[in-house]
Design a protein around this motif. Structure first.
Motif, PDB file in Angstrom:
ATOM      1  N   ASN A 234      34.961  20.777  29.538  1.00 36.06           N
ATOM      2  CA  ASN A 234      36.432  21.369  30.050  1.00 36.06           C
ATOM      3  C   ASN A 234      36.377  22.903  30.151  1.00 36.06           C
ATOM      4  O   ASN A 234      35.753  23.456  29.470  1.00 36.06           O
ATOM      5  N   ALA A 235      36.893  23.153  31.302  1.00 34.46           N
ATOM      6  CA  ALA A 235      37.120  24.766  31.572  1.00 34.46           C
ATOM      7  C   ALA A 235      38.549  24.929  31.550  1.00 34.46           C
ATOM      8  O   ALA A 235      39.328  24.196  32.381  1.00 34.46           O
ATOM      9  N   TYR A 236      39.069  25.758  30.693  1.00 32.44           N
ATOM     10  CA  TYR A 236      40.574  26.263  30.575  1.00 32.44           C
ATOM     11  C   TYR A 236      41.146  27.121  31.780  1.00 32.44           C
ATOM     12  O   TYR A 236      40.229  28.135  31.903  1.00 32.44           O
ATOM     13  N   PRO A 237      42.131  26.936  32.037  1.00 28.18           N
ATOM     14  CA  PRO A 237      42.597  28.018  33.031  1.00 28.18           C
ATOM     15  C   PRO A 237      42.780  29.426  32.103  1.00 28.18           C
ATOM     16  O   PRO A 237      42.777  29.067  31.217  1.00 28.18           O
ATOM     17  N   GLU A 238      42.847  30.311  32.949  1.00 23.54           N
ATOM     18  CA  GLU A 238      42.658  31.593  32.224  1.00 23.54           C
ATOM     19  C   GLU A 238      43.667  31.886  31.220  1.00 23.54           C
ATOM     20  O   GLU A 238      43.579  32.611  30.071  1.00 23.54           O
ATOM     21  N   ALA A 239      44.884  31.394  31.594  1.00 26.10           N
ATOM     22  CA  ALA A 239      46.148  31.838  30.745  1.00 26.10           C
ATOM     23  C   ALA A 239      46.046  31.042  29.387  1.00 26.10           C
ATOM     24  O   ALA A 239      46.565  31.395  28.562  1.00 26.10           O
ATOM     25  N   ASP A 240      45.146  30.103  29.470  1.00 29.40           N
ATOM     26  CA  ASP A 240      45.283  29.000  28.187  1.00 29.40           C
ATOM     27  C   ASP A 240      43.778  29.483  27.476  1.00 29.40           C
ATOM     28  O   ASP A 240      43.814  28.828  26.307  1.00 29.40           O
ATOM     29  N   LEU A 241      43.099  30.449  27.777  1.00 29.37           N
ATOM     30  CA  LEU A 241      41.877  30.939  26.997  1.00 29.37           C
ATOM     31  C   LEU A 241      42.414  31.455  25.660  1.00 29.37           C
ATOM     32  O   LEU A 241      43.496  32.551  25.907  1.00 29.37           O
ATOM     33  N   LEU A 242      41.729  31.385  24.701  1.00 26.89           N
ATOM     34  CA  LEU A 242      42.150  32.139  23.465  1.00 26.89           C
ATOM     35  C   LEU A 242      40.853  32.828  23.073  1.00 26.89           C
ATOM     36  O   LEU A 242      39.640  32.411  23.334  1.00 26.89           O
ATOM     37  N   ASP A 243      40.924  33.784  22.109  1.00 26.15           N
ATOM     38  CA  ASP A 243      39.551  34.598  21.617  1.00 26.15           C
ATOM     39  C   ASP A 243      38.643  33.770  21.128  1.00 26.15           C
ATOM     40  O   ASP A 243      37.582  33.968  20.899  1.00 26.15           O
ATOM     41  N   ASN A 244      39.058  32.628  20.404  1.00 36.07           N
ATOM     42  CA  ASN A 244      38.193  31.864  19.616  1.00 36.07           C
ATOM     43  C   ASN A 244      38.039  30.547  20.310  1.00 36.07           C
ATOM     44  O   ASN A 244      37.633  29.309  19.553  1.00 36.07           O
ATOM     45  N   LEU A 245      38.137  30.544  21.439  1.00 39.96           N
ATOM     46  CA  LEU A 245      38.169  29.101  22.344  1.00 39.96           C
ATOM     47  C   LEU A 245      37.080  29.394  23.341  1.00 39.96           C
ATOM     48  O   LEU A 245      37.085  30.315  24.236  1.00 39.96           O
ATOM     49  N   THR A 246      36.012  28.490  23.691  1.00 41.23           N
ATOM     50  CA  THR A 246      35.003  28.493  24.636  1.00 41.23           C
ATOM     51  C   THR A 246      35.014  26.971  25.390  1.00 41.23           C
ATOM     52  O   THR A 246      34.679  26.077  24.610  1.00 41.23           O
ATOM     53  N   GLY A 247      35.155  27.083  26.709  1.00 39.63           N
ATOM     54  CA  GLY A 247      34.870  25.788  27.499  1.00 39.63           C
ATOM     55  C   GLY A 247      33.625  25.835  28.229  1.00 39.63           C
ATOM     56  O   GLY A 247      32.935  26.981  28.635  1.00 39.63           O
ATOM     57  N   VAL A 248      32.753  24.728  28.187  1.00 40.77           N
ATOM     58  CA  VAL A 248      31.421  24.564  28.500  1.00 40.77           C
ATOM     59  C   VAL A 248      31.528  23.327  29.544  1.00 40.77           C
ATOM     60  O   VAL A 248      31.887  22.341  29.302  1.00 40.77           O
ATOM     61  N   THR A 249      31.284  23.616  30.790  1.00 36.37           N
ATOM     62  CA  THR A 249      31.013  22.644  31.697  1.00 36.37           C
ATOM     63  C   THR A 249      29.695  22.812  32.267  1.00 36.37           C
ATOM     64  O   THR A 249      28.859  23.682  32.330  1.00 36.37           O
ATOM     65  N   PHE A 250      29.364  21.807  33.250  1.00 29.51           N
ATOM     66  CA  PHE A 250      27.993  21.562  33.777  1.00 29.51           C
ATOM     67  C   PHE A 250      28.093  21.402  35.408  1.00 29.51           C
ATOM     68  O   PHE A 250      28.999  20.565  35.675  1.00 29.51           O
ATOM     69  N   LYS A 251      27.319  21.681  36.111  1.00 29.64           N
ATOM     70  CA  LYS A 251      27.283  21.589  37.681  1.00 29.64           C
ATOM     71  C   LYS A 251      26.747  20.292  37.951  1.00 29.64           C
ATOM     72  O   LYS A 251      25.474  19.987  38.583  1.00 29.64           O
ATOM     73  N   THR A 252      27.102  19.290  37.426  1.00 30.24           N
ATOM     74  CA  THR A 252      26.745  17.952  37.266  1.00 30.24           C
ATOM     75  C   THR A 252      26.657  17.174  39.110  1.00 30.24           C
ATOM     76  O   THR A 252      25.668  16.100  39.299  1.00 30.24           O
ATOM     77  N   GLN A 253      27.380  17.870  39.846  1.00 34.51           N
ATOM     78  CA  GLN A 253      27.153  17.669  41.257  1.00 34.51           C
ATOM     79  C   GLN A 253      25.868  17.996  41.881  1.00 34.51           C
ATOM     80  O   GLN A 253      25.466  17.093  42.760  1.00 34.51           O
ATOM     81  N   GLU A 254      25.110  18.650  41.098  1.00 35.76           N
ATOM     82  CA  GLU A 254      23.706  19.076  41.783  1.00 35.76           C
ATOM     83  C   GLU A 254      22.766  18.013  41.373  1.00 35.76           C
ATOM     84  O   GLU A 254      22.304  17.516  42.299  1.00 35.76           O
ATOM     85  N   PRO A 255      22.611  17.382  40.266  1.00 39.10           N
ATOM     86  CA  PRO A 255      21.456  16.379  40.182  1.00 39.10           C
ATOM     87  C   PRO A 255      22.219  15.153  40.659  1.00 39.10           C
ATOM     88  O   PRO A 255      21.214  14.168  41.069  1.00 39.10           O
ATOM     89  N   SER A 256      23.513  15.149  40.713  1.00 40.22           N
ATOM     90  CA  SER A 256      24.089  13.752  41.383  1.00 40.22           C
ATOM     91  C   SER A 256      23.690  13.704  42.858  1.00 40.22           C
ATOM     92  O   SER A 256      23.483  12.579  43.431  1.00 40.22           O
TER      93      SER A 256
END
Length: 354
Positions: free
Chosen positions: A131-153
Motif C-alpha cells: 500500500n502507498a498512501y496519498p501524501e496527505a495521509d502520510l505520517l512521520d511514523n508510517l511507511t508504505g511499501v509497494t512493488f512493481k509487480t507489473q514487471e515480472p507479470s
C-alpha cells in the motif's frame, strides 16, 4: 502521491531471471545489521491479513523475513494472525502493547487500520506491505511499501503466450485493487507483446473472485477456466490461489504462481512464478528502523532494478528458447527499455504503441 525509492536496498539471494552465470547470490545479512547483543532489546511484530501466516504467499514471506531478521540481528520478532477484518485494529493494538517498536501490516486491506494505529501511537513505527498512501495521509511514523509487480507479470504473460497450446490463458485475482491490477495488466501486456512480436494470437480471460482466503472458490474459478479452454492460469489470489493450483493439477494443466516461488507446490504444473521479495523488504526496512534511521513519512516503491521483483528460475515446463527470450525481456525491463503497464489505461496505451 509521494514516492521515494529506498536507495541501496540489499536484496541478497534474489531468485531473479538473469543471463546465464549471473543468477542470485548467496544469502547475506541486510545492510546495517547490528550484532545480536545490540539488537536484543528491539522488537518487531507483524499482523497478517486474513490469508494467515501459512498462506504460501506474501504473509508467509513476510514472516520468513522476520525470522531471518531475528537470526541475523537478534531482534525479537513475532506475529499475530487476523481471521477477519475486524481483527486488524485489535491485533495492531496487541503488537503495541507487547512492546513492539516496529509493527508491520501485511496487505493493502490493512491500510486504514495501520494508519489509525500510527496516529494513535506516534512513538511506534508502522509499515505496510502493498500500500502507498496519498501524501496527505502520510505520517512521520508510517511507511508504505509497494512493488512493481507489473514487471515480472509482463514476463510471465510472454511465457504463457509462447507456451499455450489452446491460444487461451487466464488470470484469477483475489479482491480487485490497484495492487492486483498491476499483476493483471502486466500479464496481459506480456501476452499482447508476444502477439505483436511473435505472431501468436492468444486470448486472456480475467476474473476476480473477491477473496484471498477461500481456496474452494479459487479452485472453482480455476476449474471453470480450464474447462472453458484455458490451459494456463495465473493464480494471483493468495491462499485462494492455492485452489487454482489444485485445479491445474486435477486437469493436468499449467498454472503460474505468485508472490513466492511456488514451484514446489506443483512441480509438474507450475510453469513459472511471479515473485516479490517481501521477506527482503521487511528485513531491510526493519533493520533501518532498529538503527534509528528516518524511514517514516514516505512510500517506497521497489522494482526489478532493485532486485525486489523476479520470475522463478524454474523453467523445465517451457521451451528453452522461450526462457532465453524471457531472460532478455526481464533485462530490458530492468534497464528501462520496456515499461510494463500497471493500469488498464496504461495497458491500452501500450497495446496501441505495439
Amino acid at each position: 502521491m509521494k514516492k521515494n525509492r529506498l536507495m541501496g536496498l540489499a536484496l541478497a539471494g534474489v531468485l531473479a531471471l538473469s543471463v546465464a552465470g549471473c543468477g542470485g547470490g548467496d544469502e547475506a545479512k541486510p545492510a546495517g545489521s547490528a550484532p545480536a547483543d545490540a539488537s536484543a532489546d528491539y522488537k518487531v511484530q507483524m499482523v497478517t491479513d486474513m490469508g494467515g501466516v501459512n498462506d504460501q504467499s506474501f504473509n508467509q514471506l513476510a514472516w520468513e523475513g522476520l525470522q531471518q531478521l531475528n537470526k541475523d540481528t537478534g531482534i525479537e520478532v513475532g506475529y499475530t494472525e487476523s481471521k477477519q477484518e475486524s481483527d486488524y485494529a485489535t491485533n495492531l493494538d496487541k503488537a503495541v502493547d507487547d512492546g513492539a517498536q516496529t509493527v508491520w501490516g501485511i496487505g493493502f486491506a490493512m491500510a486504514e487500520a495501520i494508519q489509525n494505529a500510527a496516529k494513535t501511537n506516534p512513538d511506534v513505527h508502522f509499515a505496510i506491505i502493498d500500500n502507498a498512501y496519498p501524501e496527505a495521509d502520510l505520517l512521520d511514523n508510517l511507511t508504505g511499501v509497494t512493488f512493481k509487480t507489473q514487471e515480472p507479470s509482463f514476463v510471465a504473460g510472454y511465457i504463457a503466450a509462447m507456451t499455450t497450446q489452446t491460444g487461451k490463458v487466464g488470470f484469477v485475482g483475489g479482491m480487485k485493487s490497484d495492487v492486483l491490477e498491476t499483476f493483471n495488466w502486466g500479464y496481459q501486456a506480456g501476452v499482447a507483446y508476444a502477439n505483436a512480436t511473435e505472431g501468436t494470437n492468444v486470448e486472456v480471460v480475467s476474473q476476480y473472485i473477491e477473496t484471498f482466503t477461500d481456496a474452494a472458490k479459487g479452485k472453482a474459478a480455476g476449474q471453470k477456466m480450464y474447462s472453458d479452454g484455458c490451459d494456463i492460469v495465473f493464480a494471483c489470489a493468495g491462499n485462494a490461489g492455492n485452489g487454482v493450483i489444485e485445479a491445474a493439477q486435477d486437469a493436468d494443466k499449467l498454472v503460474i504462481g505468485v508472490d513466492k516461488d511456488q514451484y514446489d507446490l506443483a512441480p509438474e504444473n507450475m510453469l513459472t512464478s511471479v515473485m516479490k521479495n517481501v521477506d527482503k523488504a521487511v528485513i531491510e526496512v526493519s533493520t533501518m528502523a532498529s538503527n534509528g534511521e528516518k524511514i517514516g513519512g514516505k512510500n517506497i516503491e521497489l522494482s526489478a532494478k532493485d532486485g525486489a521483483v523476479a520470475v522463478s528460475t524454474h523453467h523445465d515446463l517451457m521451451e528453452p528458447g522461450v526462457y532465453d527470450t524471457a531472460v532478455e525481456l526481464f533485462d530490458k525491463i530492468k534497464n528501462g527499455e520496456i515499461e510494463p503497464p500497471a493500469t488498464e489505461d496504461a495497458f491500452n496505451d501500450y497495446v496501441a504503441s505495439l
